[in-house]
Design a protein around this motif. Structure first.
Motif, short mmCIF file in Angstrom:
data_model
loop_
_atom_site.label_atom_id
_atom_site.label_comp_id
_atom_site.label_asym_id
_atom_site.label_seq_id
_atom_site.Cartn_x
_atom_site.Cartn_y
_atom_site.Cartn_z
N ALA A 118 -15.61 20.96 12.23
CA ALA A 118 -15.85 19.58 12.67
C ALA A 118 -14.74 18.65 12.21
N LEU A 119 -14.18 18.94 11.03
CA LEU A 119 -13.11 18.08 10.52
C LEU A 119 -11.75 18.48 11.08
N GLY A 120 -11.72 19.45 11.97
CA GLY A 120 -10.49 19.78 12.65
C GLY A 120 -10.19 18.85 13.80
N ASN A 121 -11.08 17.88 14.04
CA ASN A 121 -10.87 16.90 15.10
C ASN A 121 -9.74 15.95 14.70
N PRO A 122 -8.62 15.96 15.41
CA PRO A 122 -7.51 15.08 15.03
C PRO A 122 -7.87 13.61 15.03
N LEU A 123 -8.75 13.19 15.93
CA LEU A 123 -9.15 11.78 15.97
C LEU A 123 -9.91 11.40 14.71
N ALA A 124 -10.78 12.29 14.23
CA ALA A 124 -11.55 12.01 13.01
C ALA A 124 -10.63 11.90 11.81
N MET A 125 -9.71 12.85 11.67
CA MET A 125 -8.78 12.81 10.55
C MET A 125 -7.81 11.63 10.66
N GLY A 126 -7.42 11.30 11.90
CA GLY A 126 -6.58 10.13 12.09
C GLY A 126 -7.28 8.86 11.67
N ALA A 127 -8.59 8.79 11.95
CA ALA A 127 -9.37 7.62 11.54
C ALA A 127 -9.44 7.51 10.02
N VAL A 128 -9.57 8.65 9.34
CA VAL A 128 -9.59 8.65 7.87
C VAL A 128 -8.25 8.16 7.32
N MET A 129 -7.16 8.60 7.94
CA MET A 129 -5.84 8.13 7.52
C MET A 129 -5.69 6.63 7.72
N LEU A 130 -6.25 6.11 8.81
CA LEU A 130 -6.20 4.66 9.04
C LEU A 130 -6.97 3.91 7.95
N VAL A 131 -8.08 4.49 7.51
CA VAL A 131 -8.83 3.88 6.40
C VAL A 131 -7.96 3.82 5.15
N TRP A 132 -7.22 4.90 4.90
CA TRP A 132 -6.33 4.93 3.73
C TRP A 132 -5.18 3.94 3.86
N ILE A 133 -4.84 3.56 5.07
CA ILE A 133 -3.80 2.55 5.27
C ILE A 133 -4.36 1.15 5.07
N VAL A 134 -5.53 0.89 5.62
CA VAL A 134 -6.10 -0.46 5.63
C VAL A 134 -6.75 -0.82 4.29
N ALA A 135 -7.49 0.12 3.70
CA ALA A 135 -8.27 -0.19 2.49
C ALA A 135 -7.39 -0.68 1.33
N PRO A 136 -6.29 0.00 0.98
CA PRO A 136 -5.46 -0.53 -0.12
C PRO A 136 -4.87 -1.91 0.20
N LEU A 137 -4.55 -2.16 1.48
CA LEU A 137 -4.03 -3.48 1.84
C LEU A 137 -5.08 -4.56 1.67
N LEU A 138 -6.33 -4.25 2.01
CA LEU A 138 -7.41 -5.22 1.81
C LEU A 138 -7.61 -5.51 0.33
N LEU A 139 -7.55 -4.46 -0.50
CA LEU A 139 -7.66 -4.66 -1.94
C LEU A 139 -6.48 -5.47 -2.48
N ALA A 140 -5.30 -5.19 -1.96
CA ALA A 140 -4.11 -5.94 -2.39
C ALA A 140 -4.23 -7.41 -2.03
N GLN A 141 -4.73 -7.69 -0.83
CA GLN A 141 -4.92 -9.08 -0.41
C GLN A 141 -5.94 -9.79 -1.27
N TRP A 142 -7.04 -9.09 -1.58
CA TRP A 142 -8.08 -9.68 -2.44
C TRP A 142 -7.51 -10.00 -3.84
N ARG A 143 -6.72 -9.07 -4.38
CA ARG A 143 -6.15 -9.27 -5.71
C ARG A 143 -5.06 -10.34 -5.68
N PHE A 144 -4.29 -10.38 -4.61
CA PHE A 144 -3.19 -11.32 -4.49
C PHE A 144 -3.69 -12.75 -4.38
N LYS A 145 -4.86 -12.93 -3.81
CA LYS A 145 -5.44 -14.25 -3.67
C LYS A 145 -5.98 -14.80 -4.97
N SER A 146 -6.43 -13.89 -5.86
CA SER A 146 -7.06 -14.35 -7.11
C SER A 146 -6.03 -14.66 -8.18
#
Length: 271
Positions: A243-271
């Protein structure tokens, strides 16, 4: 949030990397290492030269997992803390630009430089192998290149987060190296230790979900399941459910790894 300030900062960051020849140097590194692995990756089995696109991708996966995270972390670790240490951060923020726009502009410029260097390096390999791999091989190699770019962007996001958190460039560089060791070397050893220490009681789907906590493992899974021959070469094929051999599913997980640290960086940068 306005687009123009973001593009202005991004353009400056990218041009800085072009002027100091960073993009050319990294592209050359990718090209040289990729060609060496492509033609000499099977030397230990007594075979030299290009064999197949499947074997080539399997060999390049190991190169990418070690090299791209390191380059991305070293590229972005001083994106914010460097400006703060040079005293130019306050000057930038005094202009009509928000902290979010500055952060996104920095990331976009660095991401463009990193992507250009990877495409340039791997593009040399495609140009030299095009007559041997054909349209089908080109399709699979393009998918490998795209997943490599996603991996680089994920670790660049982590680097920007570390740059926001760190108080100075020395600590930021230390955190970047520590992050590389953890995600590339230590994480899999911890997972193996957990699997052995629990006598295999933590396995199957539970073990698979733990692998998703590491973008390097997500990249490995994505490419292991992209080709049948590559699945055979990696032991993960016996662990990870199809089931995890689905490229779209794994691509979505990689997108989460791209977006999540940036969101945390923005939250920390604002404070």
């Amino acid at each position: 949030m306005q687009l123009q300030p973001i593009l202005t900062v991004a353009t400056k960051e990218f041009h800085d990397r072009i002027r100091n020849r960073w993009v050319l140097a990294v592209a050359l590194v990718f090209a040289v290492f990729s060609l060496v692995i492509t033609y000499f990756g099977g030397a230990q089995q007594g075979v030299v030269g290009f064999r197949s696109i499947e074997i080539t991708i399997a060999s390049l996966v190991s190169l990418v997992i070690y090299l791209i995270p390191l380059i991305a972390l070293l590229l972005g670790f001083d994106a914010i803390v460097g400006e703060r240490e040079r005293g130019s951060l306050d000057l930038l923020l005094s202009m009509p630009i928000t902290r979010l726009e500055l952060l996104l502009g920095k990331y976009l410029g660095l991401a463009t430089a990193l992507t250009a260097s990877m495409i340039g390096g791997f593009g040399v390999v495609i140009a030299l192998l095009f007559g041997k791999i054909g349209a089908r091989g080109l399709y699979h190699f393009a998918g490998f290149m795209f997943s490599s770019v996603l991996l680089g962007l994920a670790f660049l996001s982590i680097a920007v987060l570390l740059s926001v958190i760190a108080r100075d460039r020395t600590r930021a560089s230390g955190l970047a190296i520590a992050a590389w060791f953890f995600f590339v070397l230590v994480f899999d050893l911890l997972m193996l230790g957990l699997l052995v220490g629990t006598g295999g009681s933590i396995g199957g789907d539970a073990f698979t979900w733990l692998l998703l906590l590491n973008p390097a493992d997500v990249f490995r899974i994505l490419n292991v399941f992209s080709l049948d021959d590559v699945r055979t070469l990696y032991g993960l094929a016996s662990i990870v459910p199809p089931a995890l051999g689905n490229p779209l599913a794994m691509g979505a997980v990689m997108l989460v790894w791209i977006v999540a640290p940036l969101l945390l960086a923005q939250w920390r940068f604002k404070s």
